[in-house]
Motif scaffolding. Sequence first.
Motif, PDB file in Angstrom:
ATOM      1  N   ASN A 236       0.789  -1.196  -0.096  1.00 49.46           N
ATOM      2  CA  ASN A 236      -0.013   0.152   0.014  1.00 49.46           C
ATOM      3  C   ASN A 236       0.770   1.143  -0.012  1.00 49.46           C
ATOM      4  OD1 ASN A 236      -2.417  -1.308   0.103  1.00 49.46           O
ATOM      5  ND2 ASN A 236      -2.118  -1.793   2.330  1.00 49.46           N
ATOM      6  N   VAL A 237       2.160   1.140  -0.458  1.00 50.11           N
ATOM      7  CA  VAL A 237       3.192   2.404  -0.516  1.00 50.11           C
ATOM      8  C   VAL A 237       3.285   2.439  -1.858  1.00 50.11           C
ATOM      9  CG1 VAL A 237       5.072   3.011   0.326  1.00 50.11           C
ATOM     10  CG2 VAL A 237       4.227   1.669   1.839  1.00 50.11           C
ATOM     11  N   ASN A 238       3.275   3.771  -2.234  1.00 50.69           N
ATOM     12  CA  ASN A 238       3.754   4.221  -3.420  1.00 50.69           C
ATOM     13  C   ASN A 238       5.345   4.321  -3.675  1.00 50.69           C
ATOM     14  OD1 ASN A 238       1.062   4.575  -4.079  1.00 50.69           O
ATOM     15  ND2 ASN A 238       0.907   6.679  -3.934  1.00 50.69           N
ATOM     16  N   HIS A 239       5.745   4.107  -4.460  1.00 48.47           N
ATOM     17  CA  HIS A 239       7.305   3.926  -4.677  1.00 48.47           C
ATOM     18  C   HIS A 239       7.586   3.834  -6.326  1.00 48.47           C
ATOM     19  CE1 HIS A 239      11.485   2.980  -4.705  1.00 48.47           C
ATOM     20  NE2 HIS A 239      11.526   3.451  -3.621  1.00 48.47           N
ATOM     21  N   PRO A 240       8.621   4.586  -6.812  1.00 47.57           N
ATOM     22  CA  PRO A 240       8.842   4.798  -8.092  1.00 47.57           C
ATOM     23  C   PRO A 240       9.031   3.365  -8.703  1.00 47.57           C
ATOM     24  CG  PRO A 240       9.976   6.719  -7.021  1.00 47.57           C
ATOM     25  CD  PRO A 240       9.196   5.492  -5.720  1.00 47.57           C
ATOM     26  N   LEU A 241       9.701   2.536  -8.141  1.00 47.83           N
ATOM     27  CA  LEU A 241      10.087   1.250  -8.548  1.00 47.83           C
ATOM     28  C   LEU A 241       9.067   0.348  -8.675  1.00 47.83           C
ATOM     29  CD1 LEU A 241      13.708   0.545  -7.051  1.00 47.83           C
ATOM     30  CD2 LEU A 241      13.054   1.144  -9.439  1.00 47.83           C
ATOM     31  N   THR A 242       7.860   0.352  -7.731  1.00 47.67           N
ATOM     32  CA  THR A 242       6.790  -0.350  -7.815  1.00 47.67           C
ATOM     33  C   THR A 242       5.887   0.064  -9.129  1.00 47.67           C
ATOM     34  OG1 THR A 242       6.586  -0.497  -5.336  1.00 47.67           O
ATOM     35  CG2 THR A 242       4.604  -0.928  -6.721  1.00 47.67           C
ATOM     36  N   ALA A 243       5.963   1.641  -9.245  1.00 46.37           N
ATOM     37  CA  ALA A 243       5.192   2.061 -10.337  1.00 46.37           C
ATOM     38  C   ALA A 243       5.924   1.547 -11.672  1.00 46.37           C
ATOM     39  CB  ALA A 243       5.148   3.545 -10.360  1.00 46.37           C
ATOM     40  N   GLN A 244       7.118   1.563 -11.839  1.00 45.63           N
ATOM     41  CA  GLN A 244       7.694   1.167 -13.000  1.00 45.63           C
ATOM     42  C   GLN A 244       7.611  -0.227 -13.324  1.00 45.63           C
ATOM     43  OE1 GLN A 244       8.337   4.342 -14.296  1.00 45.63           O
ATOM     44  NE2 GLN A 244       9.857   3.262 -15.342  1.00 45.63           N
ATOM     45  N   ALA A 245       7.464  -1.005 -12.251  1.00 47.31           N
ATOM     46  CA  ALA A 245       6.884  -2.565 -12.293  1.00 47.31           C
ATOM     47  C   ALA A 245       5.661  -2.642 -13.228  1.00 47.31           C
ATOM     48  CB  ALA A 245       7.168  -3.313 -11.336  1.00 47.31           C
ATOM     49  N   LEU A 246       4.672  -1.920 -12.524  1.00 51.51           N
ATOM     50  CA  LEU A 246       3.347  -1.927 -13.113  1.00 51.51           C
ATOM     51  C   LEU A 246       3.254  -1.383 -14.425  1.00 51.51           C
ATOM     52  CD1 LEU A 246       1.273  -0.390  -9.931  1.00 51.51           C
ATOM     53  CD2 LEU A 246       1.363  -2.766 -10.827  1.00 51.51           C
ATOM     54  N   ILE A 247       4.085  -0.205 -14.654  1.00 58.10           N
ATOM     55  CA  ILE A 247       4.056   0.073 -16.314  1.00 58.10           C
ATOM     56  C   ILE A 247       4.544  -0.737 -17.331  1.00 58.10           C
ATOM     57  CG2 ILE A 247       4.959   2.090 -17.711  1.00 58.10           C
ATOM     58  CD1 ILE A 247       4.480   4.116 -15.195  1.00 58.10           C
TER      59      ILE A 247
ATOM     60  N   TYR B 145      -4.134  -1.228 -19.622  1.00 56.20           N
ATOM     61  CA  TYR B 145      -4.879   0.050 -19.321  1.00 56.20           C
ATOM     62  C   TYR B 145      -4.794   0.131 -17.840  1.00 56.20           C
ATOM     63  CZ  TYR B 145      -7.896   3.904 -18.385  1.00 56.20           C
ATOM     64  OH  TYR B 145      -8.558   5.239 -17.762  1.00 56.20           O
ATOM     65  N   ASP B 146      -5.507  -0.976 -17.066  1.00 56.01           N
ATOM     66  CA  ASP B 146      -5.608  -0.970 -15.578  1.00 56.01           C
ATOM     67  C   ASP B 146      -4.345  -0.782 -15.070  1.00 56.01           C
ATOM     68  OD1 ASP B 146      -8.192  -0.988 -15.823  1.00 56.01           O
ATOM     69  OD2 ASP B 146      -8.468  -3.435 -15.743  1.00 56.01           O
ATOM     70  N   LEU B 147      -3.132  -1.537 -15.441  1.00 57.26           N
ATOM     71  CA  LEU B 147      -1.979  -1.709 -14.773  1.00 57.26           C
ATOM     72  C   LEU B 147      -1.083  -0.259 -15.168  1.00 57.26           C
ATOM     73  CD1 LEU B 147      -0.745  -4.981 -15.840  1.00 57.26           C
ATOM     74  CD2 LEU B 147      -1.007  -4.288 -13.478  1.00 57.26           C
ATOM     75  N   CYS B 148      -1.267   0.178 -16.267  1.00 52.61           N
ATOM     76  CA  CYS B 148      -0.704   1.709 -16.720  1.00 52.61           C
ATOM     77  C   CYS B 148      -1.313   2.632 -15.780  1.00 52.61           C
ATOM     78  CB  CYS B 148      -0.978   1.903 -18.064  1.00 52.61           C
ATOM     79  SG  CYS B 148       0.169   3.467 -18.753  1.00 52.61           S
ATOM     80  N   LYS B 149      -2.700   2.623 -15.670  1.00 47.84           N
ATOM     81  CA  LYS B 149      -3.218   3.823 -14.747  1.00 47.84           C
ATOM     82  C   LYS B 149      -2.874   3.561 -13.503  1.00 47.84           C
ATOM     83  CE  LYS B 149      -7.817   5.652 -13.774  1.00 47.84           C
ATOM     84  NZ  LYS B 149      -7.228   6.600 -13.020  1.00 47.84           N
ATOM     85  N   ARG B 150      -2.738   2.211 -12.880  1.00 44.40           N
ATOM     86  CA  ARG B 150      -2.239   2.385 -11.231  1.00 44.40           C
ATOM     87  C   ARG B 150      -0.848   2.858 -11.263  1.00 44.40           C
ATOM     88  NH1 ARG B 150      -2.317  -3.515  -9.757  1.00 44.40           N
ATOM     89  NH2 ARG B 150      -1.058  -3.066  -7.968  1.00 44.40           N
ATOM     90  N   GLY B 151      -0.056   2.487 -12.188  1.00 47.35           N
ATOM     91  CA  GLY B 151       1.479   3.039 -12.235  1.00 47.35           C
ATOM     92  C   GLY B 151       1.562   4.578 -12.357  1.00 47.35           C
ATOM     93  N   VAL B 152       0.741   5.142 -13.261  1.00 50.11           N
ATOM     94  CA  VAL B 152       0.761   6.631 -13.532  1.00 50.11           C
ATOM     95  C   VAL B 152       0.183   7.257 -12.337  1.00 50.11           C
ATOM     96  CG1 VAL B 152      -0.185   8.308 -15.005  1.00 50.11           C
ATOM     97  CG2 VAL B 152       0.911   6.097 -16.179  1.00 50.11           C
ATOM     98  N   ASP B 153      -0.960   6.689 -11.900  1.00 49.37           N
ATOM     99  CA  ASP B 153      -1.580   7.266 -10.744  1.00 49.37           C
ATOM    100  C   ASP B 153      -0.673   7.328  -9.525  1.00 49.37           C
ATOM    101  OD1 ASP B 153      -3.835   7.865 -12.108  1.00 49.37           O
ATOM    102  OD2 ASP B 153      -5.093   6.300 -11.077  1.00 49.37           O
ATOM    103  N   MET B 154       0.322   6.310  -9.394  1.00 52.73           N
ATOM    104  CA  MET B 154       1.121   6.379  -8.056  1.00 52.73           C
ATOM    105  C   MET B 154       2.213   7.223  -8.324  1.00 52.73           C
ATOM    106  SD  MET B 154       3.289   2.697  -7.152  1.00 52.73           S
ATOM    107  CE  MET B 154       1.706   1.876  -6.769  1.00 52.73           C
ATOM    108  N   LEU B 155       2.604   7.369  -9.627  1.00 51.68           N
ATOM    109  CA  LEU B 155       3.752   8.322  -9.923  1.00 51.68           C
ATOM    110  C   LEU B 155       3.258   9.829  -9.667  1.00 51.68           C
ATOM    111  CD1 LEU B 155       5.508   6.778 -13.235  1.00 51.68           C
ATOM    112  CD2 LEU B 155       6.393   6.950 -10.972  1.00 51.68           C
TER     113      LEU B 155
END
Length: 117
Positions: A73-84, A100-110
């Motif tokens: 439940n923690v936003n981190h750039p590496l987690t976001a990069q993995a999702l993207i 789309y869902d994965l990209c949106k999660r990653g972009v929203d995190m960033l």
Amino acid sequence: MREALVNDSSTEIAAAFLEGKEEVKLPKFSNIVNIIEDLEVIGKLYILKGNFFGAYFVYRQMSSLAEYVFGSNVNHPLTAQALIGLSLTKQRRGEYVEAYDLCKRGVDMLAGMFGTR
């Protein structure tokens, strides 16, 4: 592929993690970040070679390790990069809704970490 890795000290651990070895002894925190970065590089190389199934596996491992280290439940750039990265592999495989869902999660995190501008 070894030459492309970010940090040679984490090469063996990243390789063991990719092989699915259950008993991988993780080093101190700073080296774990290097392993996650190495997995990202390997995933990008697979995408460049057109091996989207291999890239998906690598990014899934990267995502699992990042969520384990930084928290689910923690936003981190590496987690976001993995999702993207996962979203890129899904898109290339024609799985557009999942991509789309994965990209949106990653972009929203960033965006949550760095803002939209």
